[in-house]
Structures are given as C-alpha cells and as structure tokens.
Design a protein around this motif. Structure first.
Motif, PDB file in Angstrom:
ATOM      1  N   LEU A 117      10.208   6.582  -4.887  1.00 29.12           N
ATOM      2  CA  LEU A 117      11.375   7.451  -4.761  1.00 29.12           C
ATOM      3  C   LEU A 117      11.745   7.590  -3.294  1.00 29.12           C
ATOM      4  CD1 LEU A 117      10.417  10.267  -7.298  1.00 29.12           C
ATOM      5  CD2 LEU A 117      11.922   8.293  -7.675  1.00 29.12           C
ATOM      6  N   ALA A 118      13.010   7.825  -3.018  1.00 26.80           N
ATOM      7  CA  ALA A 118      13.476   7.976  -1.640  1.00 26.80           C
ATOM      8  C   ALA A 118      12.654   9.034  -0.918  1.00 26.80           C
ATOM      9  CB  ALA A 118      14.953   8.358  -1.626  1.00 26.80           C
ATOM     10  N   GLY A 119      12.240   8.711   0.289  1.00 21.84           N
ATOM     11  CA  GLY A 119      11.439   9.633   1.083  1.00 21.84           C
ATOM     12  C   GLY A 119       9.953   9.512   0.870  1.00 21.84           C
ATOM     13  N   ALA A 120       9.526   8.631  -0.027  1.00 20.94           N
ATOM     14  CA  ALA A 120       8.097   8.474  -0.292  1.00 20.94           C
ATOM     15  C   ALA A 120       7.386   7.859   0.906  1.00 20.94           C
ATOM     16  CB  ALA A 120       7.883   7.607  -1.521  1.00 20.94           C
ATOM     17  N   ASP A 121       6.142   8.217   1.078  1.00 19.12           N
ATOM     18  CA  ASP A 121       5.308   7.675   2.144  1.00 19.12           C
ATOM     19  C   ASP A 121       4.830   6.283   1.736  1.00 19.12           C
ATOM     20  OD1 ASP A 121       3.453   7.041   4.060  1.00 19.12           O
ATOM     21  OD2 ASP A 121       2.270   8.877   3.838  1.00 19.12           O
ATOM     22  N   PRO A 122       5.128   5.243   2.517  1.00 21.69           N
ATOM     23  CA  PRO A 122       4.673   3.893   2.169  1.00 21.69           C
ATOM     24  C   PRO A 122       3.156   3.776   2.001  1.00 21.69           C
ATOM     25  CG  PRO A 122       6.338   3.798   3.884  1.00 21.69           C
ATOM     26  CD  PRO A 122       5.989   5.242   3.708  1.00 21.69           C
ATOM     27  N   GLU A 123       2.405   4.677   2.635  1.00 18.97           N
ATOM     28  CA  GLU A 123       0.950   4.633   2.506  1.00 18.97           C
ATOM     29  C   GLU A 123       0.501   4.887   1.068  1.00 18.97           C
ATOM     30  OE1 GLU A 123      -1.477   3.846   4.699  1.00 18.97           O
ATOM     31  OE2 GLU A 123       0.194   3.199   5.993  1.00 18.97           O
ATOM     32  N   MET A 124       1.363   5.504   0.264  1.00 19.32           N
ATOM     33  CA  MET A 124       0.992   5.784  -1.122  1.00 19.32           C
ATOM     34  C   MET A 124       0.800   4.513  -1.938  1.00 19.32           C
ATOM     35  SD  MET A 124       0.669   8.966  -1.012  1.00 19.32           S
ATOM     36  CE  MET A 124       0.400   9.337  -2.737  1.00 19.32           C
ATOM     37  N   THR A 125       1.359   3.396  -1.461  1.00 12.19           N
ATOM     38  CA  THR A 125       1.170   2.143  -2.182  1.00 12.19           C
ATOM     39  C   THR A 125      -0.286   1.700  -2.162  1.00 12.19           C
ATOM     40  OG1 THR A 125       1.654   0.804  -0.212  1.00 12.19           O
ATOM     41  CG2 THR A 125       3.511   1.394  -1.649  1.00 12.19           C
ATOM     42  N   MET A 126      -1.033   2.173  -1.180  1.00 20.58           N
ATOM     43  CA  MET A 126      -2.432   1.788  -1.043  1.00 20.58           C
ATOM     44  C   MET A 126      -3.404   2.914  -1.366  1.00 20.58           C
ATOM     45  SD  MET A 126      -2.676  -1.441  -0.167  1.00 20.58           S
ATOM     46  CE  MET A 126      -1.364  -1.738  -1.360  1.00 20.58           C
ATOM     47  N   THR A 127      -2.902   4.145  -1.432  1.00 18.62           N
ATOM     48  CA  THR A 127      -3.812   5.277  -1.634  1.00 18.62           C
ATOM     49  C   THR A 127      -3.415   6.177  -2.793  1.00 18.62           C
ATOM     50  OG1 THR A 127      -2.576   6.658  -0.058  1.00 18.62           O
ATOM     51  CG2 THR A 127      -4.406   5.341   0.812  1.00 18.62           C
ATOM     52  N   GLY A 128      -2.200   6.018  -3.322  1.00 17.91           N
ATOM     53  CA  GLY A 128      -1.725   6.902  -4.381  1.00 17.91           C
ATOM     54  C   GLY A 128      -1.945   6.314  -5.766  1.00 17.91           C
ATOM     55  N   VAL A 129      -1.141   6.787  -6.718  1.00 14.57           N
ATOM     56  CA  VAL A 129      -1.162   6.267  -8.087  1.00 14.57           C
ATOM     57  C   VAL A 129      -0.029   5.260  -8.223  1.00 14.57           C
ATOM     58  CG1 VAL A 129      -1.015   6.841 -10.534  1.00 14.57           C
ATOM     59  CG2 VAL A 129      -2.084   8.457  -8.936  1.00 14.57           C
ATOM     60  N   VAL A 130      -0.365   4.036  -8.575  1.00 16.40           N
ATOM     61  CA  VAL A 130       0.619   2.962  -8.615  1.00 16.40           C
ATOM     62  C   VAL A 130       0.681   2.397 -10.032  1.00 16.40           C
ATOM     63  CG1 VAL A 130       1.346   0.747  -7.660  1.00 16.40           C
ATOM     64  CG2 VAL A 130       0.160   2.410  -6.201  1.00 16.40           C
ATOM     65  N   ALA A 131       1.890   2.246 -10.540  1.00 17.42           N
ATOM     66  CA  ALA A 131       2.097   1.730 -11.887  1.00 17.42           C
ATOM     67  C   ALA A 131       2.356   0.229 -11.850  1.00 17.42           C
ATOM     68  CB  ALA A 131       3.283   2.429 -12.551  1.00 17.42           C
ATOM     69  N   GLU A 144      -7.852  -3.819  -7.425  1.00 12.34           N
ATOM     70  CA  GLU A 144      -8.779  -4.193  -6.358  1.00 12.34           C
ATOM     71  C   GLU A 144      -8.479  -3.475  -5.048  1.00 12.34           C
ATOM     72  OE1 GLU A 144      -8.635  -8.409  -6.052  1.00 12.34           O
ATOM     73  OE2 GLU A 144      -9.537  -8.742  -8.027  1.00 12.34           O
ATOM     74  N   SER A 145      -7.451  -2.639  -5.038  1.00  8.13           N
ATOM     75  CA  SER A 145      -7.091  -1.891  -3.832  1.00  8.13           C
ATOM     76  C   SER A 145      -7.681  -0.490  -3.887  1.00  8.13           C
ATOM     77  CB  SER A 145      -5.563  -1.807  -3.693  1.00  8.13           C
ATOM     78  OG  SER A 145      -5.021  -0.885  -4.638  1.00  8.13           O
ATOM     79  N   GLU A 146      -7.325   0.330  -2.917  1.00  6.65           N
ATOM     80  CA  GLU A 146      -7.785   1.720  -2.891  1.00  6.65           C
ATOM     81  C   GLU A 146      -6.916   2.636  -3.736  1.00  6.65           C
ATOM     82  OE1 GLU A 146     -10.604   2.711  -1.415  1.00  6.65           O
ATOM     83  OE2 GLU A 146     -10.921   0.580  -0.951  1.00  6.65           O
ATOM     84  N   ALA A 147      -5.809   2.120  -4.239  1.00 10.01           N
ATOM     85  CA  ALA A 147      -4.907   2.929  -5.066  1.00 10.01           C
ATOM     86  C   ALA A 147      -5.467   3.089  -6.472  1.00 10.01           C
ATOM     87  CB  ALA A 147      -3.528   2.284  -5.109  1.00 10.01           C
ATOM     88  N   ASP A 148      -4.939   4.071  -7.200  1.00  8.96           N
ATOM     89  CA  ASP A 148      -5.290   4.275  -8.603  1.00  8.96           C
ATOM     90  C   ASP A 148      -4.243   3.579  -9.467  1.00  8.96           C
ATOM     91  OD1 ASP A 148      -7.549   5.918  -8.134  1.00  8.96           O
ATOM     92  OD2 ASP A 148      -6.225   7.625  -7.758  1.00  8.96           O
ATOM     93  N   LEU A 149      -4.697   2.734 -10.355  1.00 10.28           N
ATOM     94  CA  LEU A 149      -3.808   1.956 -11.218  1.00 10.28           C
ATOM     95  C   LEU A 149      -3.497   2.719 -12.496  1.00 10.28           C
ATOM     96  CD1 LEU A 149      -2.412  -0.674 -12.224  1.00 10.28           C
ATOM     97  CD2 LEU A 149      -4.678  -1.409 -13.033  1.00 10.28           C
ATOM     98  N   LEU A 150      -2.197   2.760 -12.851  1.00 10.84           N
ATOM     99  CA  LEU A 150      -1.763   3.277 -14.141  1.00 10.84           C
ATOM    100  C   LEU A 150      -0.937   2.184 -14.802  1.00 10.84           C
ATOM    101  CD1 LEU A 150      -1.872   5.719 -16.015  1.00 10.84           C
ATOM    102  CD2 LEU A 150       0.202   6.581 -14.936  1.00 10.84           C
ATOM    103  N   GLU A 151      -1.430   1.655 -15.941  1.00  9.07           N
ATOM    104  CA  GLU A 151      -0.787   0.521 -16.604  1.00  9.07           C
ATOM    105  C   GLU A 151       0.100   0.976 -17.758  1.00  9.07           C
ATOM    106  OE1 GLU A 151      -3.378  -3.239 -16.810  1.00  9.07           O
ATOM    107  OE2 GLU A 151      -4.836  -1.600 -16.933  1.00  9.07           O
ATOM    108  N   PHE A 152       1.167   0.208 -17.981  1.00 13.30           N
ATOM    109  CA  PHE A 152       2.105   0.479 -19.065  1.00 13.30           C
ATOM    110  C   PHE A 152       2.393  -0.815 -19.812  1.00 13.30           C
ATOM    111  CE2 PHE A 152       2.737   3.878 -16.060  1.00 13.30           C
ATOM    112  CZ  PHE A 152       2.945   5.002 -16.849  1.00 13.30           C
ATOM    113  N   PRO A 153       2.678  -0.730 -21.113  1.00 11.08           N
ATOM    114  CA  PRO A 153       2.920  -1.947 -21.900  1.00 11.08           C
ATOM    115  C   PRO A 153       4.146  -2.741 -21.468  1.00 11.08           C
ATOM    116  CG  PRO A 153       2.398  -0.104 -23.346  1.00 11.08           C
ATOM    117  CD  PRO A 153       2.612   0.466 -21.973  1.00 11.08           C
ATOM    118  N   THR A 154       5.190  -2.064 -20.992  1.00  9.53           N
ATOM    119  CA  THR A 154       6.424  -2.753 -20.625  1.00  9.53           C
ATOM    120  C   THR A 154       6.804  -2.406 -19.190  1.00  9.53           C
ATOM    121  OG1 THR A 154       7.935  -0.984 -21.326  1.00  9.53           O
ATOM    122  CG2 THR A 154       7.217  -2.568 -23.011  1.00  9.53           C
TER     123      THR A 154
END
Length: 245
Positions: A117-131, A144-154
């Motif tokens: 989302l606009a204004g998001a910290d780019p560091e979240m790609t490596m440390t946040g929750v990434v879908a 395999e990164s430091e981020a938390d993975l959340l998977e979706f079917p589509t």
C-alpha cells in the motif's frame, strides 16, 4: 517467474503419447493475466499462452483442446492424464523436473516484484508478512527469507489480502502486478528491488511423452528463429520484456 511444486510423489498412468491421436489437451489456469485468463466477453481462455499454444498446434498440425485447472492440482492432473501439457506461466525448476519434463523455454526469466500500500516501508518485504500464491517460486523465495509467508490459492486473493490489511506486501510476477498498480490510483505501489527467479517458462509434459516434447521443442525453436515468438511476447508483455536473439 511463476510456480514451484515441491514434494510431489506421483506416478503417471494410462495415457500414452498425445501425438498418437493428433489431439493435444492443453492445461492452463486461466487466472494469471497476461499469461492466461478468461476473457469476460467470450468466456473463453485468452492471453499470451492461449495464442502461443494455438500457434504451436497449428504449426505442428495438431488439434488443441484447452482444459482449465486450478493451480494447486495442475501438475498432479497432468501426470494422471487429464491433459497432455501445462501452459500456465510455469517456470522451469529442478524441483518440477523431478516430476515432469519441460520444453525449451518460451519466455526468458522475468522479474518478480513486491507491491504494498502507498506509504509502506520497503523493509516490510523482508521482515513483514508477505503474500504469494501457493506452490509458486515466489512463495518459496519468501519462505527462505526473514519475512512471514502467507499463501493463497489464487493470485487475486493475494491482492485482496493486501488491500484488507492482512499482509504487508505481495510478491508475484511483475507483469501480473503492473496492471493492478497502474489501475489503483496510487493505492498500490512497487516496493524495493525486483527479484529474478527460475529459468524461464516452458511447456510442461509428462516425462514419458518424449515425442510430444520433441515436437513442441521444434516449433518453439522455429518461432524463436523466425521472430514470431518475439512479436507475440512484445504484444502481450510490452517492449521492455526480454526477447530471444
């Protein structure tokens, strides 16, 4: 590019070689534009891979029959004989080659990208929750990164999760994400650097279908040599997409 399937223990049975009947059943997802999608006006499969697959079949003197299948079961249903090929934005990976075989690539490795989302910290790609879409090379990269993975079917569900605040970022093929970012009115933005994953995209086949795979390889090679594949790539992905020399 797209998709990593790990840990499949599958056995092919009862299909034989598709060329015996001159009909090739082409499996696709229909949910990943511009690679493949359902055209709202016609209700038919459309996109780069539909056009390319039809061109391959025409040149080879084969009849294409397209089959739509959910991504999570697209490899098992190829192996079990529900169709003869996969053309669904599927990257060539060592893990997949333990289960199926591939033609030579018809797209070179293209960048994956993060959006937030606009204004998001780019560091979240490596440390946040990434879908990411489940069973993809993007999901494997996040795992395999430091981020938390959340998977979706589509893939569409990953975008919805970002907009709903369930995740901090989404990782997917950049070509898939660009229309979402462009049409969002500034709501969605690219974050951080692009990532190159996989060895390009090819046609998936059963390991036993040597004749079919050789036919596909020959036609793809011809289309690379005469420039028609590059023309098609530029049509669907734009002028900045890597082309074949």
């Amino acid at each position: 590019m797209k998709k990593l399937i790990l840990g499949l223990a599958l056995t092919a049975f009862g299909t034989g070689t598709a060329l015996a009947q001159d009909v090739v059943r082409m499996g696709s997802e229909g949910a990943y534009p511009p690679y493949n999608f359902i055209n709202d006006a016609t209700g038919e499969l459309d996109g780069f891979e539909r056009e390319l697959g039809d061109a391959i079949c025409e040149r080879a003197g084969l009849t294409c029959e397209w089959v739509i299948n959910d991504w999570d079961t697209i490899i098992p249903n190829l192996v079990s004989g529900n169709y003869d090929t996969i053309m669904a934005g599927m990257s060539i990976t060592e893990a997949r080659q333990e289960v199926i075989s591939f033609s030579q690539n018809y797209l070179q490795p293209e960048p994956s990208a993060f959006i937030g989302l606009a204004g998001a910290d780019p560091e979240m790609t490596m440390t946040g929750v990434v879908a990411a879409q489940s069973n993809t090379i993007q999901a494997g990269f996040i795992a395999e990164s430091e981020a938390d993975l959340l998977e979706f079917p589509t893939p569409d569900e990953t975008i919805a999760a970002l907009r709903n605040g369930e995740v901090d970022a989404v990782l997917a093929d950049k070509a898939f994400l660009e229309p979402y970012v462009g049409d969002s009115g500034g709501e969605l933005v690219f974050l951080g650097d692009d990532v190159l994953l996989g060895d390009g995209i090819g046609v998936g086949t059963r390991q036993s279908d040597d004749e079919l795979r050789a036919t596909l390889d020959g036609v793809i090679g011809e289309m690379k040599a005469d420039g028609s594949l590059n023309t098609m790539i530029t049509k669907w992905f734009g002028d900045e997409t890597p082309l074949f020399e």
